[in-house]
Design a protein around this motif. Structure first.
Motif, PDB file in Angstrom:
ATOM      1  N   GLU A   1       4.268 -31.028  33.014  1.00  0.00           N
ATOM      2  CA  GLU A   1       4.357 -31.910  31.371  1.00  0.00           C
ATOM      3  C   GLU A   1       4.632 -32.206  30.315  1.00  0.00           C
ATOM      4  O   GLU A   1       4.950 -30.670  30.134  1.00  0.00           O
ATOM      5  N   GLY A   2       5.382 -32.364  30.397  1.00  0.00           N
ATOM      6  CA  GLY A   2       6.922 -32.833  29.832  1.00  0.00           C
ATOM      7  C   GLY A   2       7.606 -31.422  29.966  1.00  0.00           C
ATOM      8  O   GLY A   2       8.083 -32.117  31.198  1.00  0.00           O
ATOM      9  N   ALA A   3       8.198 -30.173  29.588  1.00  0.00           N
ATOM     10  CA  ALA A   3       9.236 -29.957  29.284  1.00  0.00           C
ATOM     11  C   ALA A   3       8.412 -28.125  30.000  1.00  0.00           C
ATOM     12  O   ALA A   3       8.984 -27.614  30.193  1.00  0.00           O
ATOM     13  N   GLU A   4       6.794 -28.616  30.364  1.00  0.00           N
ATOM     14  CA  GLU A   4       6.093 -27.359  30.354  1.00  0.00           C
ATOM     15  C   GLU A   4       5.764 -27.687  32.140  1.00  0.00           C
ATOM     16  O   GLU A   4       5.825 -28.606  32.180  1.00  0.00           O
ATOM     17  N   ARG A   5       5.727 -26.405  32.034  1.00  0.00           N
ATOM     18  CA  ARG A   5       5.979 -26.199  34.089  1.00  0.00           C
ATOM     19  C   ARG A   5       4.494 -25.809  34.426  1.00  0.00           C
ATOM     20  O   ARG A   5       3.691 -25.140  33.352  1.00  0.00           O
TER      21      ARG A   5
ATOM     22  N   PRO B   1       3.472 -36.288  36.911  1.00  0.00           N
ATOM     23  CA  PRO B   1       2.380 -37.130  37.593  1.00  0.00           C
ATOM     24  C   PRO B   1       1.942 -37.710  36.380  1.00  0.00           C
ATOM     25  O   PRO B   1       1.302 -38.988  36.506  1.00  0.00           O
ATOM     26  N   LYS B   2       1.995 -37.554  35.076  1.00  0.00           N
ATOM     27  CA  LYS B   2       1.758 -38.575  33.560  1.00  0.00           C
ATOM     28  C   LYS B   2       2.877 -38.699  32.999  1.00  0.00           C
ATOM     29  O   LYS B   2       2.832 -38.658  31.617  1.00  0.00           O
ATOM     30  N   ALA B   3       3.812 -38.804  33.280  1.00  0.00           N
ATOM     31  CA  ALA B   3       5.246 -39.648  32.654  1.00  0.00           C
ATOM     32  C   ALA B   3       4.500 -41.048  31.998  1.00  0.00           C
ATOM     33  O   ALA B   3       4.405 -41.864  32.673  1.00  0.00           O
ATOM     34  N   PRO B   4       5.542 -40.948  30.968  1.00  0.00           N
ATOM     35  CA  PRO B   4       5.168 -42.287  29.812  1.00  0.00           C
ATOM     36  C   PRO B   4       5.911 -43.794  31.092  1.00  0.00           C
ATOM     37  O   PRO B   4       6.997 -43.141  31.136  1.00  0.00           O
TER      38      PRO B   4
ATOM     39  N   ARG C   1      -3.817 -44.686  53.726  1.00  0.00           N
ATOM     40  CA  ARG C   1      -5.011 -43.813  53.322  1.00  0.00           C
ATOM     41  C   ARG C   1      -4.243 -42.368  52.242  1.00  0.00           C
ATOM     42  O   ARG C   1      -5.095 -42.256  51.650  1.00  0.00           O
ATOM     43  N   ILE C   2      -3.355 -42.090  52.507  1.00  0.00           N
ATOM     44  CA  ILE C   2      -2.130 -41.197  51.503  1.00  0.00           C
ATOM     45  C   ILE C   2      -2.380 -41.250  50.742  1.00  0.00           C
ATOM     46  O   ILE C   2      -1.868 -41.349  50.203  1.00  0.00           O
ATOM     47  N   HIS C   3      -1.190 -42.992  51.011  1.00  0.00           N
ATOM     48  CA  HIS C   3      -1.326 -43.420  49.252  1.00  0.00           C
ATOM     49  C   HIS C   3      -1.868 -43.231  48.894  1.00  0.00           C
ATOM     50  O   HIS C   3      -1.714 -43.234  47.362  1.00  0.00           O
ATOM     51  N   ARG C   4      -3.119 -44.266  49.343  1.00  0.00           N
ATOM     52  CA  ARG C   4      -4.103 -44.567  48.118  1.00  0.00           C
ATOM     53  C   ARG C   4      -4.590 -42.873  47.342  1.00  0.00           C
ATOM     54  O   ARG C   4      -4.800 -42.575  46.308  1.00  0.00           O
ATOM     55  N   ALA C   5      -4.640 -41.320  47.991  1.00  0.00           N
ATOM     56  CA  ALA C   5      -5.274 -40.563  48.364  1.00  0.00           C
ATOM     57  C   ALA C   5      -4.104 -39.660  46.928  1.00  0.00           C
ATOM     58  O   ALA C   5      -5.306 -38.975  46.223  1.00  0.00           O
ATOM     59  N   ASN C   6      -3.235 -40.203  47.002  1.00  0.00           N
ATOM     60  CA  ASN C   6      -2.181 -39.513  46.475  1.00  0.00           C
ATOM     61  C   ASN C   6      -2.221 -40.614  44.674  1.00  0.00           C
ATOM     62  O   ASN C   6      -1.472 -40.103  44.136  1.00  0.00           O
ATOM     63  N   SER C   7      -3.536 -40.956  44.072  1.00  0.00           N
ATOM     64  CA  SER C   7      -3.471 -41.456  42.891  1.00  0.00           C
ATOM     65  C   SER C   7      -3.684 -40.455  42.062  1.00  0.00           C
ATOM     66  O   SER C   7      -3.938 -40.722  40.880  1.00  0.00           O
ATOM     67  N   ASP C   8      -3.848 -38.963  42.647  1.00  0.00           N
ATOM     68  CA  ASP C   8      -4.278 -38.296  41.588  1.00  0.00           C
ATOM     69  C   ASP C   8      -3.034 -37.458  41.352  1.00  0.00           C
ATOM     70  O   ASP C   8      -3.363 -36.844  40.065  1.00  0.00           O
ATOM     71  N   GLY C   9      -1.786 -37.970  41.401  1.00  0.00           N
ATOM     72  CA  GLY C   9      -0.438 -37.738  41.129  1.00  0.00           C
ATOM     73  C   GLY C   9      -0.106 -36.266  42.248  1.00  0.00           C
ATOM     74  O   GLY C   9       1.158 -36.017  41.678  1.00  0.00           O
ATOM     75  N   LYS C  10      -1.712 -35.594  42.872  1.00  0.00           N
ATOM     76  CA  LYS C  10      -1.472 -34.351  43.672  1.00  0.00           C
ATOM     77  C   LYS C  10      -1.383 -35.082  45.007  1.00  0.00           C
ATOM     78  O   LYS C  10      -0.803 -34.707  45.890  1.00  0.00           O
ATOM     79  N   GLY C  11      -2.589 -35.388  44.526  1.00  0.00           N
ATOM     80  CA  GLY C  11      -2.827 -36.038  46.688  1.00  0.00           C
ATOM     81  C   GLY C  11      -3.308 -34.320  47.558  1.00  0.00           C
ATOM     82  O   GLY C  11      -3.396 -33.226  46.907  1.00  0.00           O
ATOM     83  N   ALA C  12      -3.859 -34.892  48.776  1.00  0.00           N
ATOM     84  CA  ALA C  12      -4.152 -33.495  49.060  1.00  0.00           C
ATOM     85  C   ALA C  12      -3.375 -33.143  50.561  1.00  0.00           C
ATOM     86  O   ALA C  12      -1.878 -33.484  50.568  1.00  0.00           O
ATOM     87  N   GLN C  13      -3.325 -32.246  50.771  1.00  0.00           N
ATOM     88  CA  GLN C  13      -2.342 -31.215  51.723  1.00  0.00           C
ATOM     89  C   GLN C  13      -2.189 -31.924  52.329  1.00  0.00           C
ATOM     90  O   GLN C  13      -3.365 -32.239  53.492  1.00  0.00           O
TER      91      GLN C  13
ATOM     92  N   GLN D   1      16.276 -36.723  45.443  1.00  0.00           N
ATOM     93  CA  GLN D   1      15.730 -37.481  45.842  1.00  0.00           C
ATOM     94  C   GLN D   1      15.131 -38.081  44.518  1.00  0.00           C
ATOM     95  O   GLN D   1      13.913 -36.827  44.233  1.00  0.00           O
ATOM     96  N   LEU D   2      15.279 -39.108  43.731  1.00  0.00           N
ATOM     97  CA  LEU D   2      13.758 -39.185  42.566  1.00  0.00           C
ATOM     98  C   LEU D   2      13.758 -40.610  43.342  1.00  0.00           C
ATOM     99  O   LEU D   2      13.919 -41.376  44.029  1.00  0.00           O
ATOM    100  N   ILE D   3      12.310 -40.381  42.627  1.00  0.00           N
ATOM    101  CA  ILE D   3      11.145 -41.899  43.411  1.00  0.00           C
ATOM    102  C   ILE D   3      10.624 -41.465  41.684  1.00  0.00           C
ATOM    103  O   ILE D   3      10.087 -40.659  41.550  1.00  0.00           O
ATOM    104  N   ALA D   4      10.085 -42.821  41.627  1.00  0.00           N
ATOM    105  CA  ALA D   4      10.059 -42.804  40.158  1.00  0.00           C
ATOM    106  C   ALA D   4       9.147 -44.331  40.137  1.00  0.00           C
ATOM    107  O   ALA D   4       9.247 -45.598  40.456  1.00  0.00           O
ATOM    108  N   ALA D   5       7.216 -44.372  39.863  1.00  0.00           N
ATOM    109  CA  ALA D   5       6.750 -45.678  39.877  1.00  0.00           C
ATOM    110  C   ALA D   5       6.955 -46.192  38.434  1.00  0.00           C
ATOM    111  O   ALA D   5       7.070 -44.782  37.868  1.00  0.00           O
ATOM    112  N   SER D   6       6.264 -47.644  38.725  1.00  0.00           N
ATOM    113  CA  SER D   6       5.815 -48.376  37.138  1.00  0.00           C
ATOM    114  C   SER D   6       4.540 -48.588  36.796  1.00  0.00           C
ATOM    115  O   SER D   6       4.138 -48.683  37.872  1.00  0.00           O
TER     116      SER D   6
END
Length: 483
Positions: free
Chosen positions: A77-81, A206-209, A348-360, A225-230
């Motif tokens: 979250e920002g610069a905090e691990r 996961p909560k980046a602006p 299903r995996i993509h939509r389960a990742n909506s919380d930014g973490k997703g299931a293992q 590899q960078l992945i960035a959602a809009s």
């Protein structure tokens, strides 16, 4: 005929197919409209089943040397691990599953190693060569190339990607849905070594602006590899190096100057779709030309490899070993249900990742349980089997065999007959290897004919009916002893 098979597209699908055909003595021409191999990391995960395929094709030692286990996720979250976790469940190898973990390797490196193997087998790629026209007749295909040449071949395989020109030329539709309407950026970047982002974790904001950001360290160098959602569905994705630097500076603690290089960048929207057919006459669709996936779960490239592996041995049997041409009907029949199942899993995996973490992610993504029990090529003649028994159509497990392994016995473009707890027939056909095990729980009891792609094709207590199976797949007809 100028050649046996024309393969259009030198991605993982086309390269795997070209390797498999080359080792079978099938003449193939692999054309690629680009001037070089794909340069990016896009499909970066190799699942355990794909590792088994690469073992058979002679590529695995190089893949193992160039890859790594997936690092642990690290939330920020920002610069905090924040917390760490394993997105990819780790497992120990077993007798049945020698390659138990998903490996991380950039797609570009996978393709380089496949190309090296193809070259070793005497094959090559015609770069800068596009397909400009296609005609079919009763006994072959005519392929017009951008070089002005026209090739005549028995068959053509479209491995030319999700926007397949060949699929559109054939008038084959794609049925599917948009999994996520938000545009995404994927890029390969090199970062300054003194940033707060280390190479020991897969970093996630996961909560980046503006939208979630992930940076995954790639093995074999100093790139991520960078992945960035809009968050804006209407946003246009700028893939210029300047825009990539600005995005990382705006959404993470990194400064623009921390991005030393942007070597590749692309944009996409997650979509799941499958071609309405995988075959039209003498033309076959494989890989992304046949099905496109969300990247979640790492299924797209791996499913594409399986397409090529399924089709390769069948083309080899028809073109070199007098198998009936109807054997090729089983490609579409076997791969379409698998592709549909895998598409559903990716979505299903993509939509389960909506919380930014997703299931293992565990066994469901490894592709080890996928099989062909409902195929016409899965002939099970034993009765009264327990629910968990190995059956015709299932993946053939590895295990000890003499001083080696079953996978050592399977490796190569042949069929393999394994007798477990029953006598081995006195005579075996020339293109079939044979071995007897006194007992092996993973197989149970019986005779098991392993197809060249590592699946049980026929299983029985005796050889009754096995000669008919050999005729159907074009193997040498054996003088079987009475069962």
């Amino acid at each position: 005929m100028d050649t046996d098979v024309v393969i259009v597209g030198a991605g993982p699908t086309g390269l795997v197919l070209a390797i498999d055909l080359a080792r079978r003595g099938v003449r193939a021409v692999l054309v690629e409209k680009g001037e070089a191999l794909f340069p990016g990391s896009r499909g970066k995960g190799l699942q355990p089943r794909s590792l088994e395929v690469l073992d058979d094709l002679g590529v695995l030692p190089a893949i193992l040397a160039a890859s790594a286990l997936y690092p642990r996720m690290l939330g920020w979250e920002g610069a905090e691990r924040l917390t760490e976790w394993d997105m990819i469940k780790r497992a120990e190898p077993t007798e049945q599953v020698p390659y138990a973990n998903t490996l991380l390797i950039p797609q570009s490196r996978t393709q380089e190693l496949l190309y090296e193997r193809l070259t070793e087998l005497g094959g090559g790629i015609r770069f800068g060569t596009a397909l400009t026209g296609l005609r079919q007749c009763e006994d072959g295909v005519e392929a017009d190339l951008s070089t002005g040449e026209t090739l005549r071949a028995a068959y053509l395989v479209a491995a030319d990607g999700g926007r397949s020109t060949i699929r559109r030329t054939l008038g084959i539709g794609m049925t599917g849905e948009t999994v996520d309407p938000r545009p995404m950026l994927v890029a390969d970047v090199r970062l300054s070594p003194d940033t707060i982002v280390d190479r020991g974790n897969w970093h996630l904001w996961p909560k980046a602006p503006g939208g979630a950001v992930a940076l995954c360290p790639l093995p074999g160098g100093d790139r991520f590899q960078l992945i960035a959602a809009s968050e804006d569905e209407q946003a246009a994705v700028d893939t210029s190096p300047e825009a990539v630097r600005a995005l990382l500076a705006a959404r993470t603690p990194l400064a623009e100057a921390d991005v030393v290089e942007v070597s590749w960048a692309s944009d996409f929207r997650a979509r799941a779709a499958m071609a309405d057919r995988f075959r039209a006459g003498r033309v076959f669709l494989a890989g992304d030309a046949a099905h496109v996936h969300s990247p979640a779960g790492g299924q797209g490239l791996n499913t594409s490899v399986q397409d090529a592996y399924n089709l390769g041995w069948k083309l080899g049997q028809v073109l070199r070993h007098s198998a009936p041409a109807t054997l090729l009907d089983s490609y579409e029949a076997e791969r379409m249900p698998v592709a549909a199942d895998v598409l559903g899993l990716s979505t299903r995996i993509h939509r389960a990742n909506s919380d930014g973490k997703g299931a293992q992610r565990g066994e469901e993504v490894q592709q080890l349980v996928l099989g062909y029990r409902d195929s016409a090529l899965a002939v099970e003649t034993r009765a009264g089997l327990p629910e968990d028994a190995l059956r015709a159509g299932d993946r053939a497990p590895d295990g000890p065999c003499g001083e080696g392994r079953l996978f050592d016995l399977f490796r190569g473009p042949h069929f393999t007959l394994v007798a477990v707890g029953v006598p081995l027939p006195a005579s075996a056909p020339g293109r079939v290897r044979a071995a007897r095990l006194a007992a092996y729980e993973a197989y149970g009891r019986g005779l098991f004919l392993i197809r060249p792609d590592g699946y049980v094709g026929w299983a029985g207590e005796t050889t009754h009916g096995l000669d008919a199976y050999f005729a159907a797949v074009g193997a040498t007809d054996p003088a079987w002893a009475a069962g």
